[in-house]
Design a protein around this motif. Structure first.
Motif, PDB file in Angstrom:
ATOM      1  N   LEU A  48       0.829  -1.208   0.000  1.00  0.00           N
ATOM      2  CA  LEU A  48       0.000   0.000   0.000  1.00  0.00           C
ATOM      3  C   LEU A  48       0.859   1.252   0.000  1.00  0.00           C
ATOM      4  O   LEU A  48       0.560   2.228  -0.680  1.00  0.00           O
ATOM      5  CB  LEU A  48      -0.922   0.001   1.224  1.00  0.00           C
ATOM      6  N   GLY A  49       1.942   1.234   0.769  1.00  0.00           N
ATOM      7  CA  GLY A  49       2.833   2.388   0.795  1.00  0.00           C
ATOM      8  C   GLY A  49       3.445   2.676  -0.570  1.00  0.00           C
ATOM      9  O   GLY A  49       3.875   3.798  -0.841  1.00  0.00           O
ATOM     10  N   VAL A  51       1.806   1.682  -3.715  1.00  0.00           N
ATOM     11  CA  VAL A  51       0.853   1.926  -4.806  1.00  0.00           C
ATOM     12  C   VAL A  51      -0.453   2.598  -4.392  1.00  0.00           C
ATOM     13  O   VAL A  51      -1.317   2.808  -5.236  1.00  0.00           O
ATOM     14  CB  VAL A  51       0.515   0.612  -5.553  1.00  0.00           C
ATOM     15  N   ASP A  52      -0.617   2.930  -3.124  1.00  0.00           N
ATOM     16  CA  ASP A  52      -1.866   3.561  -2.703  1.00  0.00           C
ATOM     17  C   ASP A  52      -1.875   5.019  -3.108  1.00  0.00           C
ATOM     18  O   ASP A  52      -1.072   5.813  -2.626  1.00  0.00           O
ATOM     19  CB  ASP A  52      -2.037   3.431  -1.187  1.00  0.00           C
ATOM     20  N   GLY A  53      -2.808   5.380  -3.998  1.00  0.00           N
ATOM     21  CA  GLY A  53      -2.928   6.775  -4.389  1.00  0.00           C
ATOM     22  C   GLY A  53      -4.234   7.335  -3.895  1.00  0.00           C
ATOM     23  O   GLY A  53      -5.114   7.636  -4.690  1.00  0.00           O
ATOM     24  N   GLY A  55      -6.675   5.830  -2.078  1.00  0.00           N
ATOM     25  CA  GLY A  55      -7.814   4.933  -2.208  1.00  0.00           C
ATOM     26  C   GLY A  55      -7.909   4.212  -3.539  1.00  0.00           C
ATOM     27  O   GLY A  55      -8.819   3.429  -3.775  1.00  0.00           O
ATOM     28  N   GLN A  56      -6.986   4.493  -4.420  1.00  0.00           N
ATOM     29  CA  GLN A  56      -6.948   3.702  -5.648  1.00  0.00           C
ATOM     30  C   GLN A  56      -5.502   3.436  -6.051  1.00  0.00           C
ATOM     31  O   GLN A  56      -4.579   4.072  -5.559  1.00  0.00           O
ATOM     32  CB  GLN A  56      -7.688   4.412  -6.768  1.00  0.00           C
ATOM     33  N   LEU A  57      -5.369   2.478  -6.966  1.00  0.00           N
ATOM     34  CA  LEU A  57      -4.039   2.078  -7.401  1.00  0.00           C
ATOM     35  C   LEU A  57      -3.365   3.229  -8.147  1.00  0.00           C
ATOM     36  O   LEU A  57      -3.951   3.824  -9.038  1.00  0.00           O
ATOM     37  CB  LEU A  57      -4.168   0.858  -8.324  1.00  0.00           C
TER      38      LEU A  57
END
Lengths: 99, 270
Positions: A48-49, A51-53, A55-57
């Motif tokens: 997540l750190g 690719v998390d943008g 709340g979306q990929l």
């Protein structure tokens, strides 16, 4: 609800969460299945750190940075070196305008 | 990478990790935490909170992810209660981390209370990666106190300097924690079950990111990590019927044995 009561609520709830784990375990041995759960959480946090943008990929400079960090790990760099590699490459890629 | 074992700490003859190695890694994490603490302080001021309130949030809540989420909700003009809900979901992982680190958080009531307060993702990960319980307890308290100080002091600095500093993302600081956790994760990958859990957790996180609100992807990652580990363990058992094979003939890889499970008491002999 204004900010301070919300903060107090979050603080109390978080403290309860912190106490819950040890309270549930007590004096017993930690169940075997908890370790994979913790490993899964940590791995999830790494992903997540990266690719998390919000709340979306989001595939941006961080992917390059974490890629560099993975390389640093493979090269047996110490913790500081891995973090510097990750942060440095991310900053460079961003500065170059590639995400 | 599966056959690279990152063993960060060589043990002294007393069986404890070399103090300089502990200090080095904890200090490194303190720097990373401090960078975020400053960012939080600056952000809090940027949305108009009183500096004392900004510092109070860091002292009372002491959980960076949820603190940032609360600020995000406030900045967007959302109801503070929504920020609380989001923050509590994000912090729910502390139950799992507290459970895994429980043997390292023991003592009298005051000590246990303080240990719980100091618990963070980083502290739990560092402490449970240690080779034995004594080293784990030492790491828990050293990193627990050091990281707490780092977070609080840096929040004060950030709240004090306000908007002078720029965007942390511009200097790539948002990559600091995934990079750090990469290193911290490796000593925990002691067997096929844990490695499967890591892969399962990563997949769960990506799936959860698309489908779930803030904080929940990590919970899904926990579940998928568990499932992956269980699946691998079951496959391992299936290959080697323990009753039919003499003990010496069992290949080491078929039985996920944890060589040094003391820190979390999880002997995984099937």
């Amino acid at each position: 609800m204004t900010v301070l009561p919300a903060v107090l609520l979050l603080a109390a709830g978080t403290m309860a969460l912190r106490l819950a784990g040890p309270a549930l375990i007590g004096d017993r041995e930690v169940p075997t299945w908890l370790r994979p759960a913790a490993v899964g959480a940590i791995a999830g946090m790494i992903v997540l750190g990266t690719v998390d943008g919000g709340g979306q990929l989001a595939l941006d400079a961080r992917v390059a940075g974490i890629g560099a960090a993975v390389l640093a790990v493979a090269l047996r760099a110490p913790l500081a070196g891995v973090i510097l590699a990750g942060v440095g490459v991310t900053a460079l890629v961003r500065a170059a305008g590639w995400g | 990478m599966s056959n690279i074992t990152h063993a960060p700490y060589e043990n002294t003859s007393a069986g404890l990790p070399v103090p300089s190695a502990i200090a080095r890694d904890v200090a490194t994490l303190c720097v990373a935490v401090a960078a975020y603490g400053v960012a939080f302080g600056v952000l809090g001021r940027a949305i108009g909170l009183h500096p004392a309130l900004v510092v109070a949030i860091s002292v009372l809540v002491y959980a960076g992810g949820s603190q940032m989420a609360l600020l995000g909700v406030l900045a967007a003009g959302g109801a503070p209660l929504a920020g609380v809900a989001s923050g509590l979901v994000i912090n729910s992982r502390l139950v799992a981390f507290g459970a895994v680190a429980a043997p390292l958080m023991q003592g009298g009531r005051g000590r246990r209370l303080l240990a719980a307060y100091l618990l963070t993702d980083e502290v739990a990960t560092l402490a449970t990666a240690q080779p034995d319980e004594r080293a784990g307890q030492r790491m828990f308290w050293v990193s627990g106190i050091a990281l707490w100080l780092s977070w609080q002091l840096s929040t004060v600095v950030g709240a004090a300097v306000g908007g002078i500093l720029g965007d942390p993302a511009a200097v790539g600081l948002d990559a600091a924690f995934p990079a750090a956790f990469l290193v911290l994760l490796l000593p925990l990958l002691r067997g096929p079950a844990e490695r499967a859990a890591a892969v399962g957790g990563g997949v769960g996180a990506v799936v959860g990111l698309q489908l779930l609100p803030a904080g929940m992807p990590v919970l899904l990652a926990m579940a998928t990590g568990l499932l992956a580990a269980a699946a691998v363990t079951r496959l391992g058992r299936g290959r080697v019927p323990v009753e039919a094979v003499p003990v010496e003939a069992v290949p080491a890889e078929a039985v996920p044995v944890e060589a040094v499970p003391v820190a979390v008491g999880s002997g995984s002999r099937p």
